[in-house]
Design an enzyme around this catalytic site. Structure first.
Site: not given
Ligand code: ISL
Length: 632
Positions: A105, A107, A109, A113, A281, A339
């Protein structure tokens, strides 16, 4: 042309059929009946209806008819493996899966990211991986952690912007790391503008992008992978719509050529931006049987999901994949890995034969549970099963066909914990697992944290979990059906996907250097040494894995060399020669107990998870040797 199978066919006829062999293998996994009890001369000669005795009472003539319909829908036969090496970057690469919410992370939060991933590219470069696969990063309400896409051509706000993505891509490429995106094409979010319009306006051309049906009751008996019926009812519009996964993941109708065109356009959009390929997927679920017929209740009971025979390998799967490949993937030489839950070895060959141009690789999950178990069972995984699985695969890959090699991913508890919860030997076990992957003939895939030997999280209650699958299971079984919360929790905590989704452990700052605030998914308890500590320790799982990666890069034989297993019958012992321009020998003890060496040591030691070999093999010991001269 193959003769269609009928009720009068013999077990042997079914085993000769590519899909039939795969399905009988699946049946053996599901029931725990050894495959050798099905695949032998005596049983081969018996009529197919003998299967009634294998299925624990769920196999009747209707079951057999449903099974035959599925088998007869596959007309192709795989070409034999020819052992002609066809080099490709994705065969030589080690792929590293990143779960963006839980990687880093930048930033503050509490959510990982893209900028956080970019910051860690030097770490990945030092580790020695060649390609990152990012779990979905697109616009989404995150009902299923981004596997519910609402905006295919934008980055989720929580992860950053398109500019952040460009920066990540450029940084990765500049470091020699390729980037693979995760495209979810079987379904979209119910917040995708296509679905919103389709629901609002029955005359919109988007209506036929999905499976909408009218009527008083659900259109069929299919169940969702995430509990309950696979149909949502929308009372205001008096209409039903299909979702195989959560009630916010609406299945796309691939029989509509416009849908296929849109999806090809999305793939091209990202390829034009420079990505190197895609993980697709549940790509084998995209073609559904015409008319969406009811699923056979026996198959539903056996597999756990009713209706699956109508989409696991649908009637137009090959055709749709080939067209998508020709339109979007081949022109850009993009790498594709499907997948494909429920796809076995022979069907996998059809899907990945280079001459058929459908996909490059498929992921089968058959090796992740021992026969008779599923992910929610609390049991100790015996690595002997993995060895037997790998031996069975050997000889079926290496030339025309290729395989991914993996244990951990974002949908499964950590393999270390599944094999052995004892913390004392877990580092050795983590090194062993990584060595099995990185010395095998196939494309190794590591999941974030696996290089550190990360284990399951110590979740204490349902409130700590975030995964829709676990939360729905709790809701259905405890809240709605009133089942014993203790028993349900025991299952959930054994199988929850959140074990693998707990954030990375980077350093010893309060949130392990993942974030400056409480992460989105969190338990304070974690005893695995963090990346910074492991970096300083030459005996850590991280240091060992880094050495393994560099070893594999240096010796092509560890990639393309033939596999020869020795003393395969000795339970718990793993002896593997890799033979090509050079020769290597991998010996391992797959058990928690010491073991007498059944096969002698061979050659010069290159790497060991115990430092140096001893007279006996210690718990989870693995040694890699380079051999010279003749081998035995
Ligand atoms: O966990 C499962 C259900 O019990 C698996 O069957 C899993 O859902 C299946 O392997 C498909 O997984 C993929 O698609 C899902 C998503 O939730 C998973 O994270 C993804 O890997 C739906 O998009």
């Amino acid at each position: 042309m193959r003769q269609p199978l009928t009720r009068k066919s013999k077990v042997g006829d079914v085993l000769q059929h590519p899909l039939g062999r795969d399905m009988l293998f699946r049946l053996s996994l599901q029931t725990g009946v050894a495959f050798s009890l099905i695949d032998n001369a005596f049983v081969r000669a018996l009529p197919l209806t003998i299967l009634k005795y294998v299925g624990g009472g769920v196999i009747d003539l209707h079951f057999i008819d449903a099974f035959l319909t599925l088998l007869n829908s596959e007309k192709a036969t795989p070409q034999p493996e020819d052992n002609v090496v066809r080099p490709a970057w994705w065969k030589e690469a080690v792929i590293y899966q990143i779960y963006p919410s839980s990687f880093h992370d930048s930033n503050g939060d509490g959510l990982g990211d893209l900028a956080g991933i970019t910051e860690k590219i030097p770490y990945l470069q030092t580790l020695g991986i060649d390609c990152i696969w990012l779990s979905p990063i697109f616009g989404s309400p995150f009902d299923d952690q981004g596997y519910d896409i609402a905006d295919y051509k934008n980055i989720a706000e929580r992860f950053g912007t398109l500019d952040d993505f460009t920066k990540l891509l450029e940084t990765a490429h500049a470091s020699g790391i390729k980037v693979v995106l995760d495209l979810v094409f079987n379904h979209t979010s119910d917040e995708h503008p296509w679905f919103v319009e389709a629901l609002r306006d029955p005359s919109s051309d988007k209506r036929d992008y999905y499976f909408f049906r009218e009527g008083e009751t659900a259109p069929n008996n299919w169940t969702s992978f995430f509990s309950g019926s696979a149909w949502n009812h929308y009372p205001a519009q008096n209409v039903w719509a299909l979702h195989l996964f959560s009630e916010k993941q609406m299945d796309l109708n691939w029989d509509n050529a416009k849908v296929r065109g849109e999806l090809a356009g999305i793939a091209s959009f990202w390829l034009d931006r420079g990505v190197d390929g895609f993980r697709l997927d549940v790509i084998n679920y995209v073609s559904k049987a015409a008319g969406l017929p009811d699923g056979n209740p026996g198959i539903g009971k056996l597999i756990g999901f009713t209706g699956i025979e109508h989409y696991v390998l649908g009637p137009h799967l090959h055709e749709y994949l080939h067209a998508l490949s020709k339109k979007a993937f081949l022109p850009k030489d993009a790498f594709t890995i499907g997948e494909t839950p429920g796809v076995g070895r022979e069907m996998g060959k059809l899907l990945t034969d280079p001459e058929r141009a459908e996909l490059n690789l498929v992921m089968s999950f058959d090796h992740l549970e021992t026969p008779g178990h599923d992910r929610f069972d609390d049991y100790a995984y015996d690595l002997e099963w993995y060895k037997q699985y790998r031996i069975a695969q050997s000889g079926h890959v290496g030339g025309r066909y290729w395989q991914p090699l993996f244990f951990d991913n974002h949908d499964n508890p950590r393999m270390i914990s599944k094999v052995d919860p004892e913390p004392r030997t877990q580092p050795q076990l983590g090194m062993l697992l990584n060595a099995l992957l990185l010395t095998g003939q196939g494309t190794p895939m590591l999941y974030q944290g696996q290089e550190l030997g990360m284990v399951n999280a110590d979740f204490k209650s349902i409130e700590e979990l975030r995964d829709v699958e676990s939360l729905n299971m709790w809701q259905e079984r405890v809240v709605e059906k009133g089942e014993d919360p203790k028993g349900v929790w025991q299952k959930i905590v054994a199988g929850t996907r959140d074990h693998a989704r707990i954030p990375m452990i980077w350093d010893d700052t309060p949130y392990n250097g993942f974030s400056s605030v409480t992460p989105w998914l969190w338990t304070a308890h974690n005893e695995t040494p963090n990346a910074e500590q492991q970096c300083q320790d030459s005996h850590s799982v991280l240091s060992f894995t880094t050495k393994l990666l560099h070893l594999r890069k240096k010796h092509t034989t560890l990639i393309y060399g033939r596999e020869r297993f020795v003393k395969a019958k000795r339970k718990g012992y793993y002896g593997l020669y890799r033979e090509g321009e050079e020769s290597f020998f991998v010996e391992a003890n797959l058990t928690r107990n010491g073991m007498k060496r059944p096969h002698r040591m061979q050659g010069a030691l290159l790497l060991s998870n115990y430092g140096a070999p001893d007279a006996r093999l210690r718990p989870y010991e693995v040694n890699i040797y380079r051999c010279e001269g003749s081998l035995d």
